[in-house]
Design a protein around this motif. Structure first.
Motif, PDB file in Angstrom:
ATOM      1  N   LYS A   1       1.058  -1.117   0.067  1.00 49.61           N
ATOM      2  CA  LYS A   1      -0.077   0.114   0.024  1.00 49.61           C
ATOM      3  C   LYS A   1       0.977   1.344   0.090  1.00 49.61           C
ATOM      4  CE  LYS A   1      -3.949   1.622   2.567  1.00 49.61           C
ATOM      5  NZ  LYS A   1      -5.057   1.184   3.167  1.00 49.61           N
ATOM      6  N   PRO A   2       1.170   1.455  -1.536  1.00 45.67           N
ATOM      7  CA  PRO A   2       2.101   2.517  -1.770  1.00 45.67           C
ATOM      8  C   PRO A   2       1.304   4.125  -1.446  1.00 45.67           C
ATOM      9  CG  PRO A   2       1.430   1.905  -3.806  1.00 45.67           C
ATOM     10  CD  PRO A   2       0.744   1.003  -2.863  1.00 45.67           C
ATOM     11  N   ARG A   3       2.355   4.986  -1.074  1.00 49.40           N
ATOM     12  CA  ARG A   3       1.862   6.244  -1.135  1.00 49.40           C
ATOM     13  C   ARG A   3       1.941   6.783  -2.518  1.00 49.40           C
ATOM     14  NH1 ARG A   3       3.712  11.405   2.732  1.00 49.40           N
ATOM     15  NH2 ARG A   3       2.659  12.869   1.689  1.00 49.40           N
ATOM     16  N   ILE A   4       0.856   7.074  -2.910  1.00 48.74           N
ATOM     17  CA  ILE A   4       0.656   7.675  -4.608  1.00 48.74           C
ATOM     18  C   ILE A   4       0.265   9.294  -4.462  1.00 48.74           C
ATOM     19  CG2 ILE A   4      -0.568   7.181  -6.853  1.00 48.74           C
ATOM     20  CD1 ILE A   4      -1.486   4.695  -5.660  1.00 48.74           C
TER      21      ILE A   4
ATOM     22  N   THR B   1       3.302   9.402  -9.061  1.00 52.70           N
ATOM     23  CA  THR B   1       4.569   8.919  -8.758  1.00 52.70           C
ATOM     24  C   THR B   1       4.508   7.933  -7.408  1.00 52.70           C
ATOM     25  OG1 THR B   1       4.937  10.705  -7.202  1.00 52.70           O
ATOM     26  CG2 THR B   1       5.690  10.994  -9.482  1.00 52.70           C
ATOM     27  N   VAL B   2       5.713   7.294  -7.090  1.00 55.53           N
ATOM     28  CA  VAL B   2       5.689   6.737  -5.769  1.00 55.53           C
ATOM     29  C   VAL B   2       7.057   7.074  -5.136  1.00 55.53           C
ATOM     30  CG1 VAL B   2       4.213   4.816  -6.295  1.00 55.53           C
ATOM     31  CG2 VAL B   2       6.640   4.436  -6.854  1.00 55.53           C
ATOM     32  N   PRO B   3       7.384   7.110  -3.722  1.00 54.18           N
ATOM     33  CA  PRO B   3       8.299   7.202  -3.094  1.00 54.18           C
ATOM     34  C   PRO B   3       9.454   6.274  -3.250  1.00 54.18           C
ATOM     35  CG  PRO B   3       6.731   7.783  -1.681  1.00 54.18           C
ATOM     36  CD  PRO B   3       6.079   6.803  -2.880  1.00 54.18           C
ATOM     37  N   PRO B   4      10.586   6.481  -3.017  1.00 55.39           N
ATOM     38  CA  PRO B   4      11.843   5.404  -3.330  1.00 55.39           C
ATOM     39  C   PRO B   4      11.669   4.530  -2.349  1.00 55.39           C
ATOM     40  CG  PRO B   4      12.788   7.574  -3.378  1.00 55.39           C
ATOM     41  CD  PRO B   4      11.317   7.683  -3.005  1.00 55.39           C
ATOM     42  N   THR B   5      11.116   4.521  -1.223  1.00 56.70           N
ATOM     43  CA  THR B   5      10.825   3.678  -0.154  1.00 56.70           C
ATOM     44  C   THR B   5       9.618   2.718  -0.127  1.00 56.70           C
ATOM     45  OG1 THR B   5       9.440   5.511   1.248  1.00 56.70           O
ATOM     46  CG2 THR B   5      11.683   5.089   1.651  1.00 56.70           C
ATOM     47  N   THR B   6       8.883   2.871  -1.439  1.00 55.49           N
ATOM     48  CA  THR B   6       7.718   2.006  -1.568  1.00 55.49           C
ATOM     49  C   THR B   6       8.453   0.790  -2.134  1.00 55.49           C
ATOM     50  OG1 THR B   6       6.715   3.842  -2.508  1.00 55.49           O
ATOM     51  CG2 THR B   6       5.707   1.631  -3.193  1.00 55.49           C
ATOM     52  N   SER B   7       7.574  -0.507  -1.595  1.00 58.22           N
ATOM     53  CA  SER B   7       8.239  -1.588  -2.050  1.00 58.22           C
ATOM     54  C   SER B   7       7.963  -2.156  -3.545  1.00 58.22           C
ATOM     55  CB  SER B   7       7.479  -2.895  -1.284  1.00 58.22           C
ATOM     56  OG  SER B   7       6.148  -2.911  -1.802  1.00 58.22           O
ATOM     57  N   ILE B   8       8.999  -2.959  -4.046  1.00 62.06           N
ATOM     58  CA  ILE B   8       8.873  -3.237  -5.425  1.00 62.06           C
ATOM     59  C   ILE B   8       7.402  -3.731  -5.857  1.00 62.06           C
ATOM     60  CG2 ILE B   8       9.651  -4.907  -7.315  1.00 62.06           C
ATOM     61  CD1 ILE B   8      12.523  -4.861  -5.403  1.00 62.06           C
ATOM     62  N   MET B   9       6.826  -4.624  -4.971  1.00 63.98           N
ATOM     63  CA  MET B   9       5.495  -4.996  -5.272  1.00 63.98           C
ATOM     64  C   MET B   9       4.386  -4.048  -5.240  1.00 63.98           C
ATOM     65  SD  MET B   9       3.685  -7.520  -6.177  1.00 63.98           S
ATOM     66  CE  MET B   9       4.202  -9.342  -5.960  1.00 63.98           C
ATOM     67  N   SER B  10       4.381  -3.138  -4.213  1.00 60.07           N
ATOM     68  CA  SER B  10       3.516  -2.056  -4.329  1.00 60.07           C
ATOM     69  C   SER B  10       3.773  -1.220  -5.551  1.00 60.07           C
ATOM     70  CB  SER B  10       3.703  -1.325  -2.804  1.00 60.07           C
ATOM     71  OG  SER B  10       3.258  -2.100  -1.926  1.00 60.07           O
ATOM     72  N   THR B  11       4.985  -0.937  -5.828  1.00 58.74           N
ATOM     73  CA  THR B  11       5.102  -0.069  -7.167  1.00 58.74           C
ATOM     74  C   THR B  11       4.584  -0.956  -8.500  1.00 58.74           C
ATOM     75  OG1 THR B  11       7.248   0.600  -6.268  1.00 58.74           O
ATOM     76  CG2 THR B  11       6.844   0.904  -8.648  1.00 58.74           C
TER      77      THR B  11
ATOM     78  N   ALA C   1      12.134 -11.025  -1.758  1.00 62.70           N
ATOM     79  CA  ALA C   1      12.757  -9.830  -2.892  1.00 62.70           C
ATOM     80  C   ALA C   1      11.664  -8.835  -3.043  1.00 62.70           C
ATOM     81  CB  ALA C   1      13.267 -10.476  -3.873  1.00 62.70           C
ATOM     82  N   VAL C   2      10.667  -9.203  -3.427  1.00 65.80           N
ATOM     83  CA  VAL C   2       9.434  -8.327  -3.971  1.00 65.80           C
ATOM     84  C   VAL C   2       9.154  -7.059  -2.849  1.00 65.80           C
ATOM     85  CG1 VAL C   2       8.748  -9.605  -5.615  1.00 65.80           C
ATOM     86  CG2 VAL C   2       7.524  -9.552  -3.406  1.00 65.80           C
ATOM     87  N   ASN C   3       9.782  -7.582  -1.676  1.00 68.20           N
ATOM     88  CA  ASN C   3       9.148  -6.513  -0.360  1.00 68.20           C
ATOM     89  C   ASN C   3      10.340  -5.334  -0.114  1.00 68.20           C
ATOM     90  OD1 ASN C   3       6.496  -7.333   0.530  1.00 68.20           O
ATOM     91  ND2 ASN C   3       7.485  -9.191   1.003  1.00 68.20           N
TER      92      ASN C   3
ATOM     93  N   LEU D   1       4.920  -8.166 -16.285  1.00 70.34           N
ATOM     94  CA  LEU D   1       4.751  -7.268 -14.917  1.00 70.34           C
ATOM     95  C   LEU D   1       3.467  -7.772 -14.341  1.00 70.34           C
ATOM     96  CD1 LEU D   1       5.539  -4.231 -13.589  1.00 70.34           C
ATOM     97  CD2 LEU D   1       3.251  -3.619 -14.873  1.00 70.34           C
ATOM     98  N   ARG D   2       2.431  -7.885 -15.136  1.00 64.58           N
ATOM     99  CA  ARG D   2       1.075  -8.378 -14.687  1.00 64.58           C
ATOM    100  C   ARG D   2       1.544  -9.977 -13.991  1.00 64.58           C
ATOM    101  NH1 ARG D   2      -1.198  -8.578 -19.324  1.00 64.58           N
ATOM    102  NH2 ARG D   2      -2.105  -6.367 -19.026  1.00 64.58           N
ATOM    103  N   PHE D   3       2.229 -10.694 -14.661  1.00 61.57           N
ATOM    104  CA  PHE D   3       2.406 -11.981 -14.238  1.00 61.57           C
ATOM    105  C   PHE D   3       2.961 -12.043 -12.640  1.00 61.57           C
ATOM    106  CE2 PHE D   3       5.615 -15.450 -13.543  1.00 61.57           C
ATOM    107  CZ  PHE D   3       4.804 -16.813 -13.611  1.00 61.57           C
ATOM    108  N   LEU D   4       3.829 -10.875 -12.345  1.00 61.26           N
ATOM    109  CA  LEU D   4       4.512 -10.677 -10.996  1.00 61.26           C
ATOM    110  C   LEU D   4       3.384 -10.176 -10.346  1.00 61.26           C
ATOM    111  CD1 LEU D   4       6.874 -10.605  -8.838  1.00 61.26           C
ATOM    112  CD2 LEU D   4       7.264  -8.494  -9.860  1.00 61.26           C
ATOM    113  N   GLY D   5       2.604  -9.045 -10.537  1.00 61.15           N
ATOM    114  CA  GLY D   5       1.695  -8.490  -9.591  1.00 61.15           C
ATOM    115  C   GLY D   5       0.462  -9.106  -9.500  1.00 61.15           C
TER     116      GLY D   5
END
Length: 311
Positions: free
Chosen positions: A8-11, A46-56, A111-113, A229-233
């Protein structure tokens, strides 16, 4: 090669409709100093650099984005960028994949976190709000990139311009140039039983964002970096990779091909091709002449169409 009958990124929102006028190519791409917002999108996610890979990844999927600027949450100053191919790189064996294999011993769920800054591109080309369309076209062609963030005087993300914006400028215009003049003719394909891992690595090694899937000279579809990307997300990669990343990457690429192929012939005007792509919501067109796959036309080719028209 034949086409199969039948796809739950900050968008933070930074605050465009495409402003198109005239009935000739140069009228659509009239060049004036600081006119980039005639085509740029001003409300940028945009998303901040601290957002997780999966949330991005999920943010990109939720908005249908193939790229997203990484910016500080408060100032909106640009810190990096993620495009679909960066995620393919991370998942399928590119340099970013070392995060999975070295730090997490193949554990994709861990890794995705990690924070997205671990894999984002930091050397990002950009332009400023006083740039012209011509400035942006030249830089996109020079850097061979599909988008540019537009920054204000404080280095904050104020807009975004993509190759799709330029495709829309060309759509429906009789350019007077055929698809054959701009399409790529050296087309690499994969068979439907090729793995996602193999296909993704092929994309990374060759700079591809999409690859036709072919069997017995029949074009079954196109697999894209966004599909991976969709396969991962979607969580499928995590489910199949619960015991290791190799299990996720061994899934056949045919599982990612779902929509009917939109195609055309090389003798059509590139303006017609742009209109077909815009109407069908696709980023590329396979070019089939006399039943044979002879090339691919992509959104990026329209950057070349417009830069050529200005010469």
């Amino acid at each position: 090669m034949k086409r199969q009958q039948t796809t739950k990124p900050r968008i933070t929102m930074v605050g465009g409709a495409l402003d198109r006028g005239g009935d000739k190519l140069n009228a659509h791409a009239a060049i004036h100093h600081g006119d980039i917002f005639a085509i740029a999108t001003e409300r940028v996610v945009t998303v901040p650099p601290t957002t997780s890979i999966m949330s991005t990844v999920k943010t990109m999927l939720n908005h249908g984005f193939r790229r997203i600027p990484i910016a500080d949450a408060g100032t909106q100053q640009l810190r990096g960028s993620i495009v679909c191919r960066d995620i393919v790189d991370f998942l399928c064996g590119g340099p970013r994949h070392s995060l999975v294999t070295n730090r997490f011993d193949g554990n994709i769920l861990a890794a995705v976190n990690e924070e997205v800054r671990e894999i984002m591109e930091t050397d990002v080309a950009y332009r400023y709000t006083d740039s012209s369309i011509e400035d942006v076209l030249k830089l996109m062609k020079e850097k061979n990139v599909g988008y540019l963030p537009i920054l204000d005087k404080d280095e904050s993300v104020s807009g975004i311009v993509t190759e799709q914006d330029f495709m829309h400028l060309v759509a429906g215009i009789e350019v007077g140039a055929s698809i054959a003049e701009y399409m790529s003719t050296n087309v690499t394909t994969v068979e439907p039983d090729a793995t996602i891992g193999t296909t993704g690595k092929l994309m990374i090694d060759n700079g591809f964002r999409r690859i036709p899937v072919v069997k017995n000279d029949i074009l079954l579809g196109i697999v894209t970096a966004f599909d991976i990307l969709r396969f991962l997300g979607s969580g499928e990669a995590l489910t199949k990779g619960a015991t290791g990343i190799d299990d996720a990457l061994s899934v056949p690429v045919k599982t990612l091909v779902g929509r009917e192929v939109v195609w055309t012939t090389s003798d059509r005007d590139v303006g017609d091709a742009a209109e077909m792509m815009a109407e069908n919501g696709v980023g590329s067109l396979p070019i089939i002449d006399d039943g044979v796959l002879t090339g691919m036309l992509t959104e990026r080719d329209f950057v070349r169409v417009l830069t050529t028209s200005r010469q």
